[in-house]
Write a protein that holds these residues in place. Structure first.
Motif, PDB file in Angstrom:
ATOM      1  N   LYS A  38       0.873   4.352   0.639  1.00  0.00           N
ATOM      2  CA  LYS A  38      -0.467   4.525   0.072  1.00  0.00           C
ATOM      3  C   LYS A  38      -1.253   5.558   0.896  1.00  0.00           C
ATOM      4  CE  LYS A  38      -4.755   2.103  -0.810  1.00  0.00           C
ATOM      5  NZ  LYS A  38      -5.536   0.922  -0.560  1.00  0.00           N
ATOM      6  N   GLN A  56      -2.531   9.152  -0.435  1.00  0.00           N
ATOM      7  CA  GLN A  56      -3.953   9.527  -0.368  1.00  0.00           C
ATOM      8  C   GLN A  56      -4.151  10.828   0.424  1.00  0.00           C
ATOM      9  OE1 GLN A  56      -5.606   5.863   1.157  1.00  0.00           O
ATOM     10  NE2 GLN A  56      -6.138   5.128  -0.894  1.00  0.00           N
ATOM     11  N   ILE A  77       1.237   3.423  -6.318  1.00  0.00           N
ATOM     12  CA  ILE A  77       0.754   4.504  -5.452  1.00  0.00           C
ATOM     13  C   ILE A  77       0.678   5.761  -6.305  1.00  0.00           C
ATOM     14  CG2 ILE A  77       1.492   3.689  -3.171  1.00  0.00           C
ATOM     15  CD1 ILE A  77       4.122   5.223  -3.610  1.00  0.00           C
TER      16      ILE A  77
END
Ligand SMILES: Cc1cc2nc3c(=O)[nH]c(=O)nc-3n(C[C@H](O)[C@H](O)[C@H](O)COP(=O)(O)O)c2cc1C
Length: 329
Positions: free
Chosen positions: A181, A185, A232
């Motif tokens: 994750k 990001q 994700i």
């Protein structure tokens, strides 16, 4: 006629079979052979950090490489395939093939990779796979410190290139979901589950340590593809133990956008690409799926969590301890 094309890290692949990073894809000739055999994309043999140090004008004091290793490398030990050679091969291959070419670097530090990433992008690579692994050896360095290094490498590379970036990960991290994750990001467009390693052994006749070639673990990869697909913001390609069309189908059902295959092609040749594709197409026709998107992720953890089937169906992804699977006679 079914449509086996897929989308992987923003690129359209004519099919989901990617030739994984290895000596099969070390040069432009190898890439052409993969393309002629029908691969959807190819990942080039990785450049290793040591090769980059050795070919650059870098003082050994700045980097933690053993001076003897540096001398060996500078004397040509690994330089027949250095960064310049890789870029030349990318440039050559781009003239010969239309499939996406994904360059690959094996890195442990954020120091030099951004510069190299820029070089491969200029040479024409369509994407870059970062093969990041640093075995935690030090007793005082925590898991999160190690894992933060992954994000640092990614962020430094992202500053230099616009091509999509994937990260080939190891499952040996404290929390793969959390790390994935954080990396998505920070801009990772895709993940490869998983990397493959040399494994230690001991030769008891000669009383010395040896390294053995590791094995891709298909079911381990399947578990994590299924657990993370759709949760994700990144694509996933599965790598490890894909040997039959059924394996390709299973990984796509679990949520993979593509599979990366290596050992099968070493053992039986690149003609196996067509066998995998024929099996995939026959199964899609039988099950009346017109496109890969029609069944991709249907058996991912996320889809099952949301579906009326409930989690019971997905239990095998997260159940890790034996309860009643095996009975003692
Ligand atoms: C001879 C050989 C060389 C490899 N070289 C690399 C490499 O340079 N970089 C990399 O990321 N993976 C490398 N791999 C790992 C493969 O890309 C792949 O992830 C692994 O073999 C698991 O897939 P498989 O079970 O289909 O072989 C290599 C594998 C083999 C067998």
């Amino acid at each position: 006629m079914v449509d086996v094309s897929t989308s992987y890290m923003g690129m359209k692949l004519k099919n989901p079979i990617i030739v994984a990073s290895s000596d099969l894809s070390r040069d432009a000739d190898g890439v052409k052979k993969c393309a002629d055999a029908g691969a959807g994309a190819v990942v080039l043999k990785s450049i290793f950090e040591e090769q980059f140090f050795a070919s650059s004008n870098i003082s050994e004091n700045r980097f933690p490489l053993h001076p003897e290793a540096l001398d060996y490398l500078r004397a040509g030990g690994l330089l027949e395939y250095g960064p310049d050679e890789m870029c030349r091969e990318i440039d050559k291959a781009k003239k010969d093939v239309e499939i996406p070419i994904i360059a690959s670097v094996n890195c442990r530090t954020p120091s030099l990779w951004p510069r190299f990433a820029n070089q491969v992008e200029e040479a024409g690579a369509d994407a870059l796979e970062l093969n990041i692994y640093d075995l935690p050896l030090k007793l005082d360095i925590s898991g999160s410190e190690h894992e933060n290094n992954y994000t640092k490498i990614l962020k430094e590379v992202k500053k230099e290139v616009v091509i999509p970036i994937s990260i080939k990960l190891t499952p040996e991290v404290s929390s793969l979901p959390n790390l994935s994750k954080k990396l998505s990001q920070a801009g990772s467009d895709a993940f490869v589950f998983f990397n493959w390693f040399l494994e230690p052994d001991i030769d008891i006749d000669n009383i010395r340590t040896i390294s053995r070639k590791g094995k891709g673990n298909f079911n381990h990869s399947l578990r994590w593809v299924a657990l993370l697909a759709g949760r994700i913001d990144a694509d996933i390609s599965a790598s490890g133990g894909v040997g039959r069309a059924d394996d390709v189908i299973k990984q796509i059902l679990a949520g993979a956008s593509a599979v990366q295959v290596c050992t099968l092609f070493y053992k039986k040749g690149l003609s196996e690409i067509q066998r995998l594709l024929q099996g995939l197409e026959a199964w899609m026709e039988k099950k009346k799926f017109n496109s890969v998107a029609d069944f991709k992720g249907e058996l991912s953890f996320k889809e099952q969590e949301l579906s009326v089937k409930g989690l019971g169906e997905a239990e095998s992804y997260f159940r890790t301890q034996y309860l009643k699977v095996f009975k003692v006679k």
